[in-house]
Every structure is written in C-alpha cells, then in structure tokens.
Enzyme design. Structure first.
Site, PDB file in Angstrom:
ATOM      1  N   SER A 163       0.876  -1.187   0.000  1.00 28.57           N
ATOM      2  CA  SER A 163       0.000   0.000   0.000  1.00 28.57           C
ATOM      3  C   SER A 163       0.906   1.228   0.000  1.00 28.57           C
ATOM      4  O   SER A 163       2.112   1.118   0.248  1.00 28.57           O
ATOM      5  CB  SER A 163      -0.869  -0.034   1.266  1.00 28.57           C
ATOM      6  OG  SER A 163      -1.055   1.237   1.821  1.00 28.57           O
ATOM      7  N   TYR A 176      -2.256  -0.446  10.169  1.00 27.93           N
ATOM      8  CA  TYR A 176      -2.308  -0.797   8.740  1.00 27.93           C
ATOM      9  C   TYR A 176      -1.002  -0.394   8.041  1.00 27.93           C
ATOM     10  O   TYR A 176      -0.426  -1.175   7.282  1.00 27.93           O
ATOM     11  CB  TYR A 176      -3.505  -0.099   8.096  1.00 27.93           C
ATOM     12  CG  TYR A 176      -3.713  -0.426   6.634  1.00 27.93           C
ATOM     13  CD1 TYR A 176      -4.170  -1.685   6.248  1.00 27.93           C
ATOM     14  CD2 TYR A 176      -3.457   0.517   5.631  1.00 27.93           C
ATOM     15  CE1 TYR A 176      -4.373  -1.994   4.907  1.00 27.93           C
ATOM     16  CE2 TYR A 176      -3.657   0.221   4.293  1.00 27.93           C
ATOM     17  CZ  TYR A 176      -4.116  -1.034   3.930  1.00 27.93           C
ATOM     18  OH  TYR A 176      -4.311  -1.338   2.601  1.00 27.93           O
TER      19      TYR A 176
HETATM   20  N1  LIG Z   1      -9.072  -0.773  -1.689  1.00 29.90           N
HETATM   21  C1  LIG Z   1      -7.991   0.014  -1.625  1.00 29.90           C
HETATM   22  O1  LIG Z   1      -8.050   1.229  -1.832  1.00 29.90           O
HETATM   23  C2  LIG Z   1      -6.654  -0.607  -1.299  1.00 29.90           C
HETATM   24  C3  LIG Z   1      -5.514   0.197  -1.332  1.00 29.90           C
HETATM   25  C4  LIG Z   1      -4.292  -0.363  -1.022  1.00 29.90           C
HETATM   26  C5  LIG Z   1      -4.188  -1.705  -0.713  1.00 29.90           C
HETATM   27  N2  LIG Z   1      -5.322  -2.463  -0.677  1.00 29.90           N
HETATM   28  C6  LIG Z   1      -5.156  -3.871  -0.320  1.00 29.90           C
HETATM   29  O2  LIG Z   1      -5.716  -4.692  -1.326  1.00 29.90           O
HETATM   30  C7  LIG Z   1      -6.166  -5.905  -0.735  1.00 29.90           C
HETATM   31  C8  LIG Z   1      -7.610  -6.165  -1.125  1.00 29.90           C
HETATM   32  O3  LIG Z   1      -8.389  -5.080  -0.682  1.00 29.90           O
HETATM   33  P1  LIG Z   1      -9.918  -4.864  -1.109  1.00 29.90           P
HETATM   34  O4  LIG Z   1     -10.136  -3.412  -1.185  1.00 29.90           O
HETATM   35  O5  LIG Z   1     -10.243  -5.705  -2.281  1.00 29.90           O
HETATM   36  O6  LIG Z   1     -10.642  -5.368   0.206  1.00 29.90           O
HETATM   37  P2  LIG Z   1     -11.812  -6.430   0.400  1.00 29.90           P
HETATM   38  O7  LIG Z   1     -12.230  -6.298   1.832  1.00 29.90           O
HETATM   39  O8  LIG Z   1     -12.830  -6.306  -0.659  1.00 29.90           O
HETATM   40  O9  LIG Z   1     -11.063  -7.807   0.205  1.00 29.90           O
HETATM   41  C9  LIG Z   1     -10.309  -8.429   1.198  1.00 29.90           C
HETATM   42  C10 LIG Z   1     -10.663  -9.892   1.173  1.00 29.90           C
HETATM   43  O10 LIG Z   1      -9.852 -10.563   2.152  1.00 29.90           O
HETATM   44  C11 LIG Z   1     -10.677 -11.500   2.811  1.00 29.90           C
HETATM   45  N3  LIG Z   1     -10.150 -11.816   4.128  1.00 29.90           N
HETATM   46  C12 LIG Z   1     -10.109 -11.016   5.216  1.00 29.90           C
HETATM   47  N4  LIG Z   1      -9.601 -11.684   6.250  1.00 29.90           N
HETATM   48  C13 LIG Z   1      -9.312 -12.941   5.801  1.00 29.90           C
HETATM   49  C14 LIG Z   1      -8.793 -14.098   6.417  1.00 29.90           C
HETATM   50  N5  LIG Z   1      -8.439 -14.110   7.697  1.00 29.90           N
HETATM   51  N6  LIG Z   1      -8.644 -15.205   5.652  1.00 29.90           N
HETATM   52  C15 LIG Z   1      -8.997 -15.224   4.343  1.00 29.90           C
HETATM   53  N7  LIG Z   1      -9.513 -14.154   3.722  1.00 29.90           N
HETATM   54  C16 LIG Z   1      -9.665 -13.030   4.452  1.00 29.90           C
HETATM   55  C17 LIG Z   1     -12.034 -10.815   2.921  1.00 29.90           C
HETATM   56  O11 LIG Z   1     -13.051 -11.754   3.162  1.00 29.90           O
HETATM   57  C18 LIG Z   1     -12.127 -10.167   1.548  1.00 29.90           C
HETATM   58  O12 LIG Z   1     -12.679 -11.075   0.617  1.00 29.90           O
HETATM   59  C19 LIG Z   1      -5.924  -5.773   0.769  1.00 29.90           C
HETATM   60  O13 LIG Z   1      -4.696  -6.364   1.086  1.00 29.90           O
HETATM   61  C20 LIG Z   1      -5.859  -4.274   0.964  1.00 29.90           C
HETATM   62  O14 LIG Z   1      -5.100  -3.918   2.092  1.00 29.90           O
HETATM   63  C21 LIG Z   1      -6.546  -1.952  -0.958  1.00 29.90           C
END
Ligand SMILES: NC(=O)c1ccc[n+]([C@@H]2O[C@H](COP(=O)([O-])OP(=O)(O)OC[C@H]3O[C@@H](n4cnc5c(N)ncnc54)[C@H](O)[C@@H]3O)[C@@H](O)[C@H]2O)c1
Length: 280
Positions: A163, A176
C-alpha cells in the site's frame, strides 16, 4: 517480433487469497482470462463461489476454496484440495488484507483530538494487533504453506499487496501502515531467499482506490468528496481514485514469465502519481 504482452497463462494454476474481495475478484478474473486455472480462496466458500462461478460462466477455469489466511490448519487443508483439483500451483497472490474497522484513530494529530475522543493512547490495541496479523502474518503464512509447492514449478511467482502506507505511513492508520511496511519488507526478503529456487516475489502497492465498500468514506451523500477524500485527491496528481481494474496491468506484468522473468523484489506502485508527488 513476438510482443511480451500477449499473456498466456494456459496450463498454470493460481491461488488468490482474498479472492472473494473487490480487488482479489478482479485479479481472479484477469488471471482466468489469460488461461490460468484459479483457486478463489476466501474465508467463506459461498462468497468465493460467486466469483468462481462468474469466471466459469465467462468460459474460464476457477473453483472456490475456503480458508482463513491466519490458520495454518485451514491453509494446509486448502493446499491439499487445490493440489488435488489443479495438480500444482504456479502463482500465489496474497490479496487478503485490509484495515480493521475500529483500529484507526479519528484525528491526524494528537493535538487535534477533542476531549473524550479516542487517541493513540486509548486506541483498541487488540484491533491494531488484528490488523498487523491479517496483513503481515496473513501474507507470510500462505507464502509458507503454498510457497513450498511453488519451488520447481514453471513460472513460479508470488505477488503480495502492499500500500502507499508501506513507504510513508498514512495518518490515522498506524497498524495498517506498519503492517503494509512489513509486507513490502517481507517481499524483498522472500525475493532474495527464493531467487535461486526459481520463485520470483514482487508486490503491488496500490494508491487510493474507489470501491463500493469505501464509497461512504470517500464521498458525502451529495456526491462531494469528504474532507479526507479531498486531501487524498489533492495528493494524487491524476486527481482521481483508482479503479480496481487499473491494477490488472501490474498484476499480469508481474505474473507473466514473458514480461518480468528477471524482475523480483520489486514493490510496484499503481497510484496515479501519489508516491512521486511532494505536495508542492
Ligand atoms: N481498496 C484500496 O483502496 C486498497 C488500497 C491499497 C491496498 N489495498 C489492499 O488490497 C487488498 C484487497 O483489498 P480490497 O479493497 O479488495 O478489500 P476487500 O475487503 O474487498 O477484500 C479483502 C478480502 O480478504 C478477505 N479476508 C479477510 N480476512 C481474511 C482471512 N483471515 N482469511 C482469508 N480471507 C480473508 C475478505 O473476506 C475479503 O474477501 C488488501 O490487502 C488491501 O489492504 C486496498
């Protein structure tokens, strides 16, 4: 001349943790569109199955697997089931993660806290702990369990999700940011560790993305950006949020042996210029 970007992952098998999530789901569909067989791994098999089914309807190959990235036993069971169904694993995308609700502090600086408001001193340390666990332990543990199957495979590679908070901490998000810094650090560690074993390890560092889940944090009911959102957009030279599909190019570049066979240990920003911008 054969162009490097006709990406063909036919015959390869990919595991995407958090594949039931917004970004993970887009990653699963992109890998399947290039011919890979995708194991959509999520805590809930029903949610993962929705994604897997939509891929199969588009003609791709995918199946759902339930596992908790924080549980060694459930990952071992998932590995068994993936190996039975797919025969092996070439690509691991560690996408499960995110901020834990209630772990952030409400102000950028202690001096701005109003009486009675949560500060870092009164923050719920268990939630911060969970955030650290989910993002870093939830990357290391699947790498340990699935990584073992990657050595010796064709085009073996691991892609982690960092991130913008990895390089410079994001205000309010202590846990985070620290966790994603650890993800970036672990990516480089693992890249070196696996370098002569034929497994590449890289990370994508997304900037700020618009997803349905964070819509209400980013926009007021009248459609104007919230105060924090305005700050984010002013710090992003392209002056917009990323769309999850903006990450596909980076994913496929890193996943493909054609484009990035000599690339390992890289943290690739996809951020509309956020990291490059000094603010002046
Ligand atoms: N959305 C953003 O702006 C953004 C920015 C930077 C980084 N990210 C990173 O991208 C990744 C995906 O983010 P997203 O926005 O799609 O979020 P999201 O919440 O839609 O997806 C995360 C997924 O991880 C799963 N998860 C959570 N805990 C878990 C566990 N213990 N075991 C198995 N699965 C688990 C959730 O059920 C979900 O399906 C994350 O690592 C997040 O930190 C997102």
């Amino acid at each position: 001349m054969e162009l490097p970007f006709q990406i063909d992952l036919t015959g390869q098998s990919a595991v995407v943790t958090g594949g039931s999530g917004v970004i993970g789901g887009v990653f699963c569909r992109a890998l399947a569109a290039c011919g890979a067989q995708v194991a959509v791994l999520g805590r809930s098999s029903a949610k993962s199955e929705v994604c897997a089914e939509s891929i199969r309807k588009e003609g791709g190959k995918a199946f759902a697997v339930a596992a908790d990235v924080l549980s060694r036993d459930s990952l071992l069971a998932a590995r068994e089931s993936i190996l039975q169904r797919a025969g092996g694993i070439n690509i691991l995308v560690n996408c499960a993660g995110g901020a834990v609700p209630g772990a952030a502090v409400p102000q950028d600086q202690l001096a701005d806290a109003v009486p009675g408001e949560t500060t870092f001193f009164t923050a719920d340390i268990e939630k911060i702990h969970r955030e650290l666990d989910l993002n870093i332990y939830g990357t290391m543990l699947p790498t340990q369990i699935f990584g073992e199957c990657l050595t010796g495979r064709k085009n073996a590679n691991i892609i982690n999700i960092a991130s913008m908070g990895a390089d410079r901490p994001l205000t309010r998000l202590a846990g985070y940011s620290a966790a994603k810094a650890a993800v970036a650090n672990f990516t480089q560690w693992a890249a070196v560790y696996f370098a002569r074993s034929g497994v590449r390890v890289n990370a994508i560092a997304p900037g700020f993305f618009h997803t349905t889940q964070n819509h209400s944090l980013q926009y007021n009911p009248d459609g104007t950006p919230t105060v924090r959102s305005g700050k984010i957009l002013r710090s992003t030279p392209m002056e917009r949020y990323g769309d999850p599909e903006d990450l596909i190019g980076a994913l496929l570049y890193l996943a493909s042996p054609k484009g990035s066979a000599f690339v390992t240990g890289v943290i690739l920003p996809v951020d509309g210029g956020f990291e490059a911008y000094s603010g002046v």
